[in-house]
Every structure is written in C-alpha cells, then in structure tokens.
Write a protein that holds these residues in place. Structure first.
Motif, PDB file in Angstrom:
ATOM      1  N   SER A   2     -20.432  24.418  -7.622  1.00  0.00           N
ATOM      2  CA  SER A   2     -19.931  23.651  -6.286  1.00  0.00           C
ATOM      3  C   SER A   2     -20.840  24.220  -5.135  1.00  0.00           C
ATOM      4  O   SER A   2     -21.381  25.175  -5.173  1.00  0.00           O
ATOM      5  CB  SER A   2     -18.745  23.573  -5.913  1.00  0.00           C
ATOM      6  OG  SER A   2     -18.302  24.999  -5.456  1.00  0.00           O
ATOM      7  N   THR A   3     -21.068  23.533  -3.960  1.00  0.00           N
ATOM      8  CA  THR A   3     -21.710  23.942  -3.128  1.00  0.00           C
ATOM      9  C   THR A   3     -21.255  25.194  -2.372  1.00  0.00           C
ATOM     10  O   THR A   3     -22.127  26.265  -2.086  1.00  0.00           O
ATOM     11  CB  THR A   3     -21.976  22.785  -1.882  1.00  0.00           C
ATOM     12  OG1 THR A   3     -22.576  21.751  -2.366  1.00  0.00           O
ATOM     13  CG2 THR A   3     -22.767  23.467  -0.537  1.00  0.00           C
ATOM     14  N   HIS A   4     -19.921  25.478  -2.210  1.00  0.00           N
ATOM     15  CA  HIS A   4     -19.133  26.374  -1.735  1.00  0.00           C
ATOM     16  C   HIS A   4     -19.484  27.613  -2.948  1.00  0.00           C
ATOM     17  O   HIS A   4     -19.791  29.025  -2.082  1.00  0.00           O
ATOM     18  CB  HIS A   4     -17.797  26.371  -1.596  1.00  0.00           C
ATOM     19  CG  HIS A   4     -17.085  27.492  -1.305  1.00  0.00           C
ATOM     20  ND1 HIS A   4     -17.114  27.811   0.096  1.00  0.00           N
ATOM     21  CD2 HIS A   4     -15.990  28.396  -1.947  1.00  0.00           C
ATOM     22  CE1 HIS A   4     -16.277  29.125   0.218  1.00  0.00           C
ATOM     23  NE2 HIS A   4     -15.644  29.258  -1.126  1.00  0.00           N
ATOM     24  N   GLU A   5     -19.524  27.447  -4.090  1.00  0.00           N
ATOM     25  CA  GLU A   5     -19.536  28.373  -5.106  1.00  0.00           C
ATOM     26  C   GLU A   5     -21.093  28.982  -4.997  1.00  0.00           C
ATOM     27  O   GLU A   5     -21.311  30.181  -4.939  1.00  0.00           O
ATOM     28  CB  GLU A   5     -19.252  28.277  -6.255  1.00  0.00           C
ATOM     29  CG  GLU A   5     -17.863  27.773  -6.755  1.00  0.00           C
ATOM     30  CD  GLU A   5     -17.530  27.223  -8.091  1.00  0.00           C
ATOM     31  OE1 GLU A   5     -16.666  27.653  -8.629  1.00  0.00           O
ATOM     32  OE2 GLU A   5     -18.511  26.417  -8.507  1.00  0.00           O
ATOM     33  N   LEU A   6     -22.063  28.231  -4.664  1.00  0.00           N
ATOM     34  CA  LEU A   6     -23.555  28.563  -4.673  1.00  0.00           C
ATOM     35  C   LEU A   6     -23.460  29.283  -3.322  1.00  0.00           C
ATOM     36  O   LEU A   6     -24.383  30.276  -3.396  1.00  0.00           O
ATOM     37  CB  LEU A   6     -24.258  27.197  -4.772  1.00  0.00           C
ATOM     38  CG  LEU A   6     -25.733  27.341  -4.466  1.00  0.00           C
ATOM     39  CD1 LEU A   6     -26.262  28.339  -5.711  1.00  0.00           C
ATOM     40  CD2 LEU A   6     -26.421  25.905  -4.469  1.00  0.00           C
ATOM     41  N   SER A   7     -23.226  28.945  -2.167  1.00  0.00           N
ATOM     42  CA  SER A   7     -23.123  29.653  -1.011  1.00  0.00           C
ATOM     43  C   SER A   7     -22.828  30.901  -1.211  1.00  0.00           C
ATOM     44  O   SER A   7     -23.203  31.888  -0.567  1.00  0.00           O
ATOM     45  CB  SER A   7     -22.271  28.982   0.201  1.00  0.00           C
ATOM     46  OG  SER A   7     -22.524  29.460   1.341  1.00  0.00           O
TER      47      SER A   7
END
Length: 89
Positions: A2-7
């Motif tokens: 997810s975008t959060h995990e990637l961030s």
C-alpha cells in the motif's frame, strides 16, 4: 504494498542511509587515527590484530588525455553502458 507501507519503507530507508553515512564517517575517523599512530610504519600488531598500511602503485589509462590527443582512437574503444539509477528524494 500500500501507499502507506511504501511510505514507511522509504522513511526507513532514508533513516538507514543516514545511519550508514554516520557509521562511514566514524569508521573513517578511527582508520585515520590508526594511520596517524602508524606514521611511516607499514605493519603494526596490537593484541590479536595485524594492521598494514603500505604504499601501492597502480597504472591507469588517462582517458581524458586520450580523448584530447587521439579522439578517434578513444571513440573506437568507448563502450556505452546502460543501467537504472535508483534515487529517493
């Protein structure tokens, strides 16, 4: 991912890179202290450790001079390499 995990992964990567740079600086400082202690001595023993600090001579092609003086020859032996650059900003 997810975008959060990637961030979070990118944040972790940046923190680790900062830590690695700090460690690199600390390693260099310790190496410099040992080299200063050694002076012109090429080999040192300290307990179970053996440290050598010897002069090394290497020969390398002066590509700038070759390109300036013999550009046609330099062009014949120039090889292009392609790769991907990974940058986190």
């Amino acid at each position: 991912m997810s975008t959060h995990e990637l961030s979070e992964k990118i944040k972790e990567l940046k923190e680790l890179k900062i830590m690695a740079e700090e460690l690199k600086e600390e390693i260099t400082a310790i190496e410099d202290a040992i080299k200063t202690h050694m002076g012109e001595t090429e080999e040192l023993r300290a307990g179970a450790f053996k440290v050598t600090y010897k002069r090394v001579t290497s020969s390398r092609l002066d590509s700038k001079r070759l390109k300036a003086e013999l550009p046609d020859v330099a062009a014949q032996y120039t090889v292009a390499n392609e790769y991907r650059r990974f940058i986190v900003a």
